[in-house]
Scaffold this motif. Structure first.
Motif, PDB file in Angstrom:
ATOM      1  N   LEU A 308     -25.849 147.650 -90.878  1.00  8.70           N
ATOM      2  CA  LEU A 308     -24.692 146.491 -91.259  1.00  8.70           C
ATOM      3  C   LEU A 308     -24.466 146.597 -92.552  1.00  8.70           C
ATOM      4  N   GLY A 345     -21.241 133.595 -85.109  1.00 13.56           N
ATOM      5  CA  GLY A 345     -20.370 134.221 -85.748  1.00 13.56           C
ATOM      6  C   GLY A 345     -20.572 135.734 -85.664  1.00 13.56           C
ATOM      7  N   THR A 346     -21.807 136.114 -85.305  1.00 14.94           N
ATOM      8  CA  THR A 346     -22.373 137.503 -85.224  1.00 14.94           C
ATOM      9  C   THR A 346     -22.425 137.972 -83.992  1.00 14.94           C
ATOM     10  N   GLY A 347     -23.628 137.261 -83.349  1.00 12.28           N
ATOM     11  CA  GLY A 347     -24.506 137.711 -82.111  1.00 12.28           C
ATOM     12  C   GLY A 347     -23.783 137.442 -80.992  1.00 12.28           C
ATOM     13  N   ILE A 349     -19.764 136.271 -78.729  1.00  9.99           N
ATOM     14  CA  ILE A 349     -18.413 135.893 -79.004  1.00  9.99           C
ATOM     15  C   ILE A 349     -18.077 134.886 -78.262  1.00  9.99           C
ATOM     16  N   SER A 351     -15.904 132.781 -77.350  1.00 14.52           N
ATOM     17  CA  SER A 351     -14.598 132.733 -76.679  1.00 14.52           C
ATOM     18  C   SER A 351     -14.575 133.530 -75.317  1.00 14.52           C
ATOM     19  N   LEU A 352     -15.500 134.392 -75.235  1.00 10.27           N
ATOM     20  CA  LEU A 352     -15.634 135.318 -74.064  1.00 10.27           C
ATOM     21  C   LEU A 352     -16.674 134.993 -73.330  1.00 10.27           C
ATOM     22  N   LEU A 360     -22.461 143.574 -74.462  1.00 10.13           N
ATOM     23  CA  LEU A 360     -22.112 143.839 -75.786  1.00 10.13           C
ATOM     24  C   LEU A 360     -22.629 145.019 -76.228  1.00 10.13           C
ATOM     25  N   TYR A 363     -22.193 148.366 -72.896  1.00  4.91           N
ATOM     26  CA  TYR A 363     -20.944 148.616 -72.266  1.00  4.91           C
ATOM     27  C   TYR A 363     -20.432 149.872 -71.892  1.00  4.91           C
TER      28      TYR A 363
ATOM     29  N   GLU B 234     -13.529 146.830 -75.890  1.00  9.04           N
ATOM     30  CA  GLU B 234     -13.515 146.735 -77.489  1.00  9.04           C
ATOM     31  C   GLU B 234     -12.566 145.949 -78.041  1.00  9.04           C
ATOM     32  N   ARG B 236     -10.597 143.582 -76.938  1.00  8.74           N
ATOM     33  CA  ARG B 236     -10.987 141.939 -76.711  1.00  8.74           C
ATOM     34  C   ARG B 236     -12.093 141.727 -77.656  1.00  8.74           C
ATOM     35  N   VAL B 237     -13.110 142.439 -77.842  1.00  6.23           N
ATOM     36  CA  VAL B 237     -14.091 142.029 -78.854  1.00  6.23           C
ATOM     37  C   VAL B 237     -13.764 141.877 -80.204  1.00  6.23           C
ATOM     38  N   GLU B 240     -11.439 138.921 -80.599  1.00  2.69           N
ATOM     39  CA  GLU B 240     -12.120 137.817 -80.767  1.00  2.69           C
ATOM     40  C   GLU B 240     -12.879 137.478 -81.653  1.00  2.69           C
ATOM     41  N   ASN B 241     -13.805 138.472 -82.368  1.00  2.00           N
ATOM     42  CA  ASN B 241     -14.969 138.174 -83.251  1.00  2.00           C
ATOM     43  C   ASN B 241     -15.187 139.631 -83.831  1.00  2.00           C
ATOM     44  N   ARG B 243     -16.824 140.424 -86.536  1.00  2.00           N
ATOM     45  CA  ARG B 243     -18.040 140.554 -87.124  1.00  2.00           C
ATOM     46  C   ARG B 243     -19.039 140.945 -85.915  1.00  2.00           C
ATOM     47  N   ALA B 244     -19.000 140.318 -84.716  1.00  2.00           N
ATOM     48  CA  ALA B 244     -19.932 140.721 -83.474  1.00  2.00           C
ATOM     49  C   ALA B 244     -19.516 142.040 -83.068  1.00  2.00           C
ATOM     50  N   ARG B 246     -18.690 144.794 -85.270  1.00  2.00           N
ATOM     51  CA  ARG B 246     -19.124 145.552 -85.997  1.00  2.00           C
ATOM     52  C   ARG B 246     -20.734 145.427 -85.687  1.00  2.00           C
ATOM     53  N   TYR B 247     -21.401 144.418 -85.412  1.00  2.00           N
ATOM     54  CA  TYR B 247     -22.612 144.104 -85.158  1.00  2.00           C
ATOM     55  C   TYR B 247     -23.012 145.000 -83.818  1.00  2.00           C
TER      56      TYR B 247
END
Lengths: 526, 374
Positions: A308, A345-347, A349, A351-352, A360, A363, B234, B236-237, B240-241, B243-244, B246-247
């Motif tokens: 990253l 914030g990173t690991g 989502i 809202s999903l 994640l 997929y 993708e 959607r992700v 929504e986020n 940074r997630a 990219r991670y």
């Protein structure tokens, strides 16, 4: 005499009840600890006391008189101030200017000299040395915390609330703070100390009030209690304690080197050097702990290894393959799991739904995807299997991730990251903000991965956690590895000294237990 | 038990975050927004000396009161929904593509150029699909400009896509006044009429044309992409986020390019269908601002492809009704855009209310708040 008294306080946020009919009283001249797990309602209750939130029901009394606070300004006028976890200081101003901030009664020109003098006197009195003319950005985290305290004292606070003040400090700084708090109480101030760490509560408090699920459990005298009783009161059951001594690394020195970092340097977000020539090796079946105070390059180290962040020089090899310039996806494909510092914030989502969060990293793999299409049935099975295998308490796989508690969110994240049988796990503060039960579960998961043969890079600020889980511990300070020591029998004082940048490898202090460093770790009750 | 609550000044309101917006509130917000917008519109009409009931009645009647009215509403639904579908997919990724109007014009230019200058000889079955493709590519390329600037240089796409609208519109004016002008056009700014083979079939006696099918297909394809493919996942992700995303190793710049291309491409098909279905030439003011209205439509439809079709139909009715006012009552056609504006205004306000709530700060004892007494 009770300095403050909260009676039947209820505070709710929407439908969530953070404080449910809580009663709490702290006396003049005592350190009163407020103990509870994350989410027990400690910070909310004290924010009510400090005027940040208004209670939905209940009263606040200061020195016996009922008060109605409409803002923190009302509270400080009554002598109540709070030191928050995130400091409320203006970086570009000086210490004295910050202390004066928001005070009425100044003319057009600021007269800082008398304020500086008063701050210096206060600092002297309580051992809070800091230059009143220094600008905040020049100060270390520990010094900034002292500024927060001095500012409250300067404004005449008689009741000081500390919200987990040691979280950002080295063991030495924490020990120093604890001494200061004792002095302040002896001087007639009332100190309220919020924490979920048993040992430091036992080291600092006169009395301890335990909160659980937004309710008061009980208030006990420090002298009349012990670690085990407090743990039981806090979580509502007996704790197994920090995971017991583990067998040494499965493969020991014979294990394959799964992660090798050589001469690694990288820049932080602001373009400053965050890592400088870091050398590390983690073998299969081994946990390497990275100790250090926040902001000494831990985040950058994890980000460079997982692709990253770009390295400016040096090399990262995963399973023998050079991955220094690989994309995050290639590194995931190389078998690297990453438990990032910033869970929401990173690991994840938030809202999903859980299912979307669980796929994640997978997929596009068979059978979850067939060509361009996602296979709903396979995804459902996959999600259900992981949720039950990792004991994620959730209504269903279609629930939104943000509705889970911190501990369950972290289990969700681990379920996803560990499901691919990774060869390397980069775990950054895996148990931060997680309750005791989930912490235990997460520790066991990491140890199980080690037994399976994974290499684990465990970055944590919690020395106890590192000592309990790691095979070896490396200390990171200002982007450099100060030293790497075997975890078994490691000297906390020495580690603390390294974390403060105080000793180079092999310095004279090596091996001499420090009288201050031990306070955090020793089991006071036994 | 004696209860004390804080004493505050009366009539104080404060904003609180809703813990979870309920489904009922979410559905009610657009309806109430539209109702309030109509009320405000009524007030403005009253100030203009008109009876709002009569005006609204005339609009309703003009848009939906006759076969021809409904047909005209459908005619306007076609470009509106195509452009809104395009805008919607970009919005899902938090790419604020305000450039649908320009992308529509570029699609129209590409399709017209193909039909007039590249393959005017081709039979309908070849020419029409090729024109759809040309419209898509034209709009996509125009959308890729702000997309690439954003993906590689992090240039704000709101500004660039908006500015490119003027470039595209003026370029099409240059073409119809200059190199592409019809020599037999009596000086009117417009190209030659397209060959018959380039006309989208109509459902006579109305002007409803085959573009309707294109819009429905586009909605269906988008729905499947968003719900059933990993590409939609993708998007959607990322939305929504980031940074997630990219991670997780998702290639964000590539997705920005793809989504802006599809977004512009759909607006481009809208332009193509206006040329091939209605105007049969490229002309000045081909679009009365469909690309801008599409933004409101996409937002009101909460970016859902099927709802987009429905909302586009309602907004098309607003446009047709507004035109009708001009004809039958001599009122300015600006009534329709004025109502659109008020609807968007209330909608955005309502959006805030569905996430936050206003609570009146209570005075006096509030025993119902104490759980001990419940």
């Amino acid at each position: 005499m009770n300095a403050v008294e909260l009676t039947s306080v209820t505070k709710r946020f929407g439908s969530v009840v953070a404080n449910d009919n809580v009663t709490f009283a702290a006396q003049v001249g005592e350190v009163h600890a407020l103990l509870g797990e994350n989410g027990a309602g400690k910070s909310t209750l004290m924010s009510v006391l400090a005027g940040l939130y208004r209670p939905d029901a209940g009263t606040i009394a200061v020195n016996g008189a009922v008060q109605h606070f409409r803002s923190p300004r009302d509270a400080i006028a009554q002598g109540i101030g709070m030191v928050y976890q995130h400091f409320m200081l203006v970086d570009s101003l000086t210490v004295a200017e910050n202390a004066m901030l928001g005070q009425a009664g100044h003319g057009v020109r600021l007269h800082t000299a008398p304020v500086e003098r008063e701050l210096a006197e206060l600092g002297q009195r309580y051992g809070l040395a800091v230059d009143p003319r220094a600008r905040i950005w020049q100060l270390s985290v520990g010094e900034q915390q002292r500024v927060e305290i001095l500012r409250l004292l300067y404004r005449g606070a008689k009741v000081l609330v500390f919200d987990e003040p040691t979280a950002v400090l080295t063991p030495q700084e924490a020990a120093g703070l604890i001494g200061t708090l004792r002095d302040m109480a002896a001087d007639g101030l009332c100190i309220i100390f919020i924490s979920h760490k048993l040992d430091e509560v036992l080291a600092v408090a006169d009395r301890i009030t335990v909160l659980r699920h937004g309710r008061t459990v009980t208030t006990v005298e420090r002298r009349a209690t012990n670690r085990h009783e407090l743990a039981r009161l806090m979580v509502g059951r007996e704790l197994m304690g920090v995971v017991a001594d583990q067998p040494q690394a499965v493969a020991g020195d014979a294990g394959v080197v799964n992660l090798e970092v050589r001469g690694l340097s990288a820049e932080g977000d602001k373009g400053v050097r965050a890592l400088q020539g870091v050398e590390l090796q983690v073998r299969s079946g081994e946990i390497l702990g990275i100790a250090g105070v926040a902001g000494n390059g831990q985040r950058e180290l994890a980000e460079v290894i997982t692709g990253l962040r770009r390295a400016t020089s040096g090399e990262v090899r995963i399973g023998g393959q050079d991955t220094t310039r690989c994309s995050p996806r290639e590194i995931v494909a190389a078998g690297v799991a990453h438990i990032p510092e910033d869970r929401n914030g990173t690991g994840l989502i938030p809202s999903l739904d859980l299912q979307d969060n669980l796929i994640l990293k997978h997929y596009r793999q068979q059978p979850l995807a067939r060509g361009l299409f996602l296979n709903g049935a396979a995804i459902g099975n996959f999600a259900d299997r992981l949720l039950s295998k990792y004991n994620v308490a959730a209504p269903s796989r279609a629930a939104k991730a943000r509705l889970l508690s911190g501990g369950n969110q972290q289990k969700l994240l681990l379920a996803r990251e560990l499901s691919g049988q990774p060869r390397l796990i980069v775990a950054v503060h895996p148990t931060r903000g997680v309750d005791v039960g989930a912490t235990e579960a997460i520790h066991h998961l990491l140890l199980a991965q080690r037994s399976r043969g994974a290499a684990v890079l465990l970055i944590s600020e919690d020395l106890d956690e590192l000592l309990a889980l790691s095979d070896r511990i490396a200390v990171l300070y200002e982007g450099k590895v100060m030293d790497t020591v075997p975890a078994r029998g490691a000297d906390v004082g020495y580690l603390g000294l390294l974390m403060a940048g105080g000793a180079q490898s092999g310095a004279a202090d090596h091996g001499r237990p420090m009288d201050t460093g031990g306070i955090i770790n020793q089991d006071v009750a036994h | 038990m004696k209860l004390e609550t804080r004493r505050v000044r009366p009539g104080l309101w404060r904003i609180e975050r809703r813990t979870a917006p309920t489904a009922g509130v979410a559905a009610l917000v657009p309806l109430v927004s539209i109702l309030l917008a109509l009320l405000l519109g009524a007030l403005l009409l009253l100030l203009a000396g008109q009876n709002p009931l009569v005006v609204y009645g005339a609009m309703l009647n003009g848009a939906f009161g006759s076969l021809n009215g409904v047909a005209e509403t459908i005619v306007k639904t076609i470009p509106l929904s195509l452009a809104a579908l395009g805008v919607g997919i970009a919005f899902r990724m938090l790419l604020w593509n305000i450039g649908a109007e320009g992308q529509l014009y570029f699609g129209a230019i590409a399709a017209t150029g193909l039909a007039l200058y590249v393959m005017p000889w081709a039979p309908t079955v070849v020419l029409l699909p090729m024109m759809v493709l040309a419209g898509f590519v034209g709009g996509a390329l125009w959308g890729l400009i702000p997309g690439a600037l954003r993906a590689f240089l992090n240039v704000n796409e709101i500004i660039t896509s908006l500015m490119l609208n003027y470039v595209a519109i003026l370029f099409s004016e240059y073409l119809v006044h200059g190199p592409w002008r019809n020599p037999q056009g009596l000086g009117f700014p417009g190209t030659r009429t397209l060959p018959d083979s380039a006309w989208l079939p109509r459902l006579s006696p109305t002007r409803v044309h085959l573009g309707l099918l294109l819009a429905v297909i586009a909605a269906g394809v988008l729905f499947v992409i968003l719900r059933r493919t990993w590409w939609g996942y993708e998007i959607r992700v990322i939305g929504e986020n980031q940074r997630a995303a990219r991670y997780a190793g998702i290639n964000i710049p590539r997705n920005m390019l793809l989504v802006m291309a599809v977004s512009g491409g759909l607006a481009g098909i809208a332009g193509m269908s206006e040329v091939a279905g209605i105007a049969h030439q490229l002309q000045r003011s081909l679009s009365p601002g469909y690309g801008y209205t599409a933004i409101i439509v996409a937002w009101l439809a909460k970016l859902n492809p099927w709802s987009t079709l429905m909302v586009a139909f309602l907004f098309a009715g607003l446009l047709v009704g507004g035109d009708q006012l001009q004809i039958s009552m001599g009122l300015p056609a600006a009534i329709a855009p004025m109502l659109q504006g008020t609807i968007l205004f209330f909608l955005l306000g309502g959006e805030v209310l569905s996430r936050y709530r206003l609570t009146k700060v209570r005075r006096g004892p509030t025993p119902d708040l104490n759980p001990a007494q419940r």
